[in-house]
Design a protein around this motif. Structure first.
Motif, PDB file in Angstrom:
ATOM      1  N   GLU A 243      21.755  27.687  78.322  1.00 51.06           N
ATOM      2  CA  GLU A 243      22.329  26.526  78.311  1.00 51.06           C
ATOM      3  C   GLU A 243      23.227  26.460  77.180  1.00 51.06           C
ATOM      4  O   GLU A 243      24.460  26.208  77.679  1.00 51.06           O
ATOM      5  CB  GLU A 243      21.292  25.398  77.545  1.00 51.06           C
ATOM      6  CG  GLU A 243      21.963  23.919  77.610  1.00 51.06           C
ATOM      7  CD  GLU A 243      20.930  22.988  76.995  1.00 51.06           C
ATOM      8  OE1 GLU A 243      21.560  21.803  76.810  1.00 51.06           O
ATOM      9  OE2 GLU A 243      19.920  23.212  76.678  1.00 51.06           O
ATOM     10  N   GLU A 244      23.355  27.545  76.230  1.00 47.86           N
ATOM     11  CA  GLU A 244      24.424  27.787  75.362  1.00 47.86           C
ATOM     12  C   GLU A 244      25.612  28.491  76.152  1.00 47.86           C
ATOM     13  O   GLU A 244      26.567  27.946  75.875  1.00 47.86           O
ATOM     14  CB  GLU A 244      23.705  28.854  74.420  1.00 47.86           C
ATOM     15  CG  GLU A 244      24.634  29.275  73.281  1.00 47.86           C
ATOM     16  CD  GLU A 244      24.127  30.383  72.465  1.00 47.86           C
ATOM     17  OE1 GLU A 244      24.703  30.725  71.110  1.00 47.86           O
ATOM     18  OE2 GLU A 244      23.051  30.923  72.687  1.00 47.86           O
ATOM     19  N   TRP A 245      25.143  29.444  76.969  1.00 44.97           N
ATOM     20  CA  TRP A 245      26.039  30.096  77.673  1.00 44.97           C
ATOM     21  C   TRP A 245      26.797  29.187  78.668  1.00 44.97           C
ATOM     22  O   TRP A 245      28.274  29.456  78.917  1.00 44.97           O
ATOM     23  CB  TRP A 245      25.650  31.420  78.613  1.00 44.97           C
ATOM     24  CG  TRP A 245      26.640  32.372  79.228  1.00 44.97           C
ATOM     25  CD1 TRP A 245      26.764  32.420  80.339  1.00 44.97           C
ATOM     26  CD2 TRP A 245      27.552  32.980  78.488  1.00 44.97           C
ATOM     27  NE1 TRP A 245      28.009  33.405  80.649  1.00 44.97           N
ATOM     28  CE2 TRP A 245      28.198  33.842  79.354  1.00 44.97           C
ATOM     29  CE3 TRP A 245      27.900  33.291  76.877  1.00 44.97           C
ATOM     30  CZ2 TRP A 245      29.486  34.703  78.816  1.00 44.97           C
ATOM     31  CZ3 TRP A 245      28.828  34.255  76.601  1.00 44.97           C
ATOM     32  CH2 TRP A 245      29.615  34.895  77.527  1.00 44.97           C
ATOM     33  N   GLU A 246      26.061  28.240  79.315  1.00 41.20           N
ATOM     34  CA  GLU A 246      26.697  27.155  80.317  1.00 41.20           C
ATOM     35  C   GLU A 246      27.940  26.381  79.412  1.00 41.20           C
ATOM     36  O   GLU A 246      28.938  26.267  79.948  1.00 41.20           O
ATOM     37  CB  GLU A 246      25.636  26.422  80.760  1.00 41.20           C
ATOM     38  CG  GLU A 246      25.083  26.797  81.958  1.00 41.20           C
ATOM     39  CD  GLU A 246      24.147  25.793  82.586  1.00 41.20           C
ATOM     40  OE1 GLU A 246      23.813  25.784  83.998  1.00 41.20           O
ATOM     41  OE2 GLU A 246      23.658  25.008  81.981  1.00 41.20           O
ATOM     42  N   TRP A 247      27.685  26.229  78.525  1.00 41.28           N
ATOM     43  CA  TRP A 247      28.426  25.225  77.579  1.00 41.28           C
ATOM     44  C   TRP A 247      29.739  26.352  77.380  1.00 41.28           C
ATOM     45  O   TRP A 247      30.929  25.683  77.698  1.00 41.28           O
ATOM     46  CB  TRP A 247      28.170  24.997  76.403  1.00 41.28           C
ATOM     47  CG  TRP A 247      27.163  23.391  75.948  1.00 41.28           C
ATOM     48  CD1 TRP A 247      25.777  23.348  76.111  1.00 41.28           C
ATOM     49  CD2 TRP A 247      27.630  22.281  75.983  1.00 41.28           C
ATOM     50  NE1 TRP A 247      25.610  22.103  75.992  1.00 41.28           N
ATOM     51  CE2 TRP A 247      26.832  21.488  75.910  1.00 41.28           C
ATOM     52  CE3 TRP A 247      28.885  21.859  75.674  1.00 41.28           C
ATOM     53  CZ2 TRP A 247      26.702  20.140  75.923  1.00 41.28           C
ATOM     54  CZ3 TRP A 247      29.203  20.572  75.454  1.00 41.28           C
ATOM     55  CH2 TRP A 247      28.229  19.725  75.547  1.00 41.28           C
ATOM     56  N   PHE A 248      29.823  27.471  77.063  1.00 43.92           N
ATOM     57  CA  PHE A 248      30.730  28.273  76.706  1.00 43.92           C
ATOM     58  C   PHE A 248      31.771  28.622  78.085  1.00 43.92           C
ATOM     59  O   PHE A 248      32.811  28.320  78.292  1.00 43.92           O
ATOM     60  CB  PHE A 248      30.410  29.617  76.200  1.00 43.92           C
ATOM     61  CG  PHE A 248      31.525  30.531  75.842  1.00 43.92           C
ATOM     62  CD1 PHE A 248      32.439  30.245  75.080  1.00 43.92           C
ATOM     63  CD2 PHE A 248      31.623  31.709  76.769  1.00 43.92           C
ATOM     64  CE1 PHE A 248      33.709  31.001  74.789  1.00 43.92           C
ATOM     65  CE2 PHE A 248      32.711  32.479  76.466  1.00 43.92           C
ATOM     66  CZ  PHE A 248      33.483  32.342  75.569  1.00 43.92           C
ATOM     67  N   ILE A 249      31.194  28.680  79.164  1.00 44.30           N
ATOM     68  CA  ILE A 249      31.519  28.994  80.365  1.00 44.30           C
ATOM     69  C   ILE A 249      32.341  27.835  81.066  1.00 44.30           C
ATOM     70  O   ILE A 249      32.912  27.934  82.279  1.00 44.30           O
ATOM     71  CB  ILE A 249      31.300  29.927  81.472  1.00 44.30           C
ATOM     72  CG1 ILE A 249      29.789  29.216  81.874  1.00 44.30           C
ATOM     73  CG2 ILE A 249      30.716  31.364  80.721  1.00 44.30           C
ATOM     74  CD1 ILE A 249      28.996  30.122  83.057  1.00 44.30           C
ATOM     75  N   GLY A 250      32.076  26.671  80.539  1.00 42.30           N
ATOM     76  CA  GLY A 250      32.537  25.527  81.106  1.00 42.30           C
ATOM     77  C   GLY A 250      31.886  24.228  81.319  1.00 42.30           C
ATOM     78  O   GLY A 250      32.378  23.304  81.847  1.00 42.30           O
ATOM     79  N   GLU A 251      30.658  24.370  81.352  1.00 40.86           N
ATOM     80  CA  GLU A 251      29.695  23.183  81.881  1.00 40.86           C
ATOM     81  C   GLU A 251      29.728  22.317  80.624  1.00 40.86           C
ATOM     82  O   GLU A 251      29.297  22.632  79.639  1.00 40.86           O
ATOM     83  CB  GLU A 251      27.999  23.772  82.101  1.00 40.86           C
ATOM     84  CG  GLU A 251      27.280  22.667  82.478  1.00 40.86           C
ATOM     85  CD  GLU A 251      27.491  22.419  84.087  1.00 40.86           C
ATOM     86  OE1 GLU A 251      27.035  21.376  84.566  1.00 40.86           O
ATOM     87  OE2 GLU A 251      28.210  23.341  84.660  1.00 40.86           O
ATOM     88  N   HIS A 252      30.106  20.913  80.877  1.00 42.44           N
ATOM     89  CA  HIS A 252      30.513  19.822  80.049  1.00 42.44           C
ATOM     90  C   HIS A 252      31.468  20.033  78.988  1.00 42.44           C
ATOM     91  O   HIS A 252      31.642  19.220  78.035  1.00 42.44           O
ATOM     92  CB  HIS A 252      29.030  19.480  79.237  1.00 42.44           C
ATOM     93  CG  HIS A 252      27.684  19.458  80.196  1.00 42.44           C
ATOM     94  ND1 HIS A 252      27.787  18.668  81.252  1.00 42.44           N
ATOM     95  CD2 HIS A 252      26.750  20.274  80.172  1.00 42.44           C
ATOM     96  CE1 HIS A 252      26.551  18.870  82.065  1.00 42.44           C
ATOM     97  NE2 HIS A 252      25.907  19.565  81.475  1.00 42.44           N
TER      98      HIS A 252
END
Length: 326
Positions: A243-252
């Motif tokens: 989840e942490e990486w998803e935030w960084f690469i653009g999710e949300h």
């Protein structure tokens, strides 16, 4: 995202042409030194903008802008009413060869947890084309009240390869360099994409073609690395992105923009050296003068002679950006 390091080689020995027609700066404001770096024989510099020169055509003229140099050059681009894109287009028109390009993504809210990402590398939860990673932790022997005073850095990929990533705690770096309290730091972490040679060229070409820093930066990142959560019931290739990486690469999160942070050339480093290295001795000498009823320090300063180099520095410091640009 910022440009944080630019190194370009031009296939010419005409330094005046590169400085005045590509950088669009007046060569008369540059200081000349008859020695160089990287096997170049001489160099010119204006603050942190370095132009190295060789009589050998295969070496040509080399432009080097480190972090401060990029920020300083942005102040001149602003005065020229020119963008980085327009500058790089001029570079390619002159057959400039990209030698290195660093793209720095500033994490201002602390999305990236570097110790946690390092632990994921150790636990094989980093799926990557790269075969290696290195992590460092630097700090002070004496702790201060506000934090443990440790800085974490994670390198993903070989430092000798044409592409690798460096993730580090920018707030700690600013604390160490400038004594800025960690809580007051504008940028918490920094993710640097470091590119050399062909990789640097393709990144610039992609930026020029699409004018989309989000696309350019995260295409590179997603091509080489992703962090996942371990799930031993599935093959490693099917582990879910963390989840942490998803935030960084653009999710949300909002889109990534190319920005500038123009900073005029300043005498800051020299003054820093003066205050730390010279001032205590000067203060001692002034006290001795007072005790002995002498004026030795005053006489030394009065009779000091400024060299041509010092006069050029005075000229640089007195000039507004509009005076230096063409």
């Amino acid at each position: 995202m910022l440009f944080d390091y630019v190194r370009i080689r031009f296939p010419t020995t005409d330094v005046k042409h590169i400085v005045e027609d590509v950088l669009r700066l007046k060569l008369s404001y540059f200081i000349h030194e008859d020695y160089g770096f990287y096997s170049y024989t001489e160099h010119y510099y204006l603050g942190d903008i370095f132009v190295l020169v060789s009589p050998e055509l295969e070496k040509g003229v080399l432009l080097e802008l480190k972090g401060r140099g990029c920020r300083q050059f942005e102040s001149y681009l602003l005065a020229q009413e020119r963008s980085w894109y327009e500058f790089f287009m001029d570079v390619l028109m002159e057959d400039g060869v990209m030698k290195r390009l660093d793209l720095a993504i500033n994490d201002k809210t602390g999305i990236l947890n570097i110790p946690h990402l390092t632990e994921k590398c150790r636990n094989e939860e980093c799926i990557s084309v790269f075969r290696s990673f290195k992590s460092y932790r630097s700090g002070e022997l004496v702790r201060r009240e506000e934090k443990e005073c440790m800085g974490n850095t994670l390198y993903i990929g070989s430092l000798q390869s044409e592409v690798y990533f460096c993730i580090y705690e920018k707030d700690y770096e600013q604390y160490k360099k400038h004594d800025i309290p960690i809580a007051d730091a504008e940028v918490k972490n920094r993710f640097e994409i470091r590119l050399k040679n062909e990789r640097a060229f393709y990144a610039i070409r992609d930026l020029l073609e699409h004018d989309n820093p989000e696309r350019t930066a995260f295409q590179i990142i997603n091509r080489y690395v992703r962090f996942v959560d371990r799930d031993d019931t599935k093959p490693r290739s099917d582990w879910r992105i963390s989840e942490e990486w998803e935030w960084f690469i653009g999710e949300h999160r909002g889109s990534l923009k190319l920005t500038t942070k123009p900073e005029p050339y300043s005498f800051e480093r020299t003054l820093h050296w003066l205050s730390h290295q010279v001032a205590p001795t000067l203060k001692l000498a002034l006290r001795l003068d007072k005790m002995n009823h002498t004026q030795i320090v005053h006489d030394i300063i009065t009779h000091a002679r400024l060299t041509e180099k010092h006069e050029k520095i005075l000229k640089q410091q007195a000039a507004a950006a509009k005076e230096v640009v063409l």
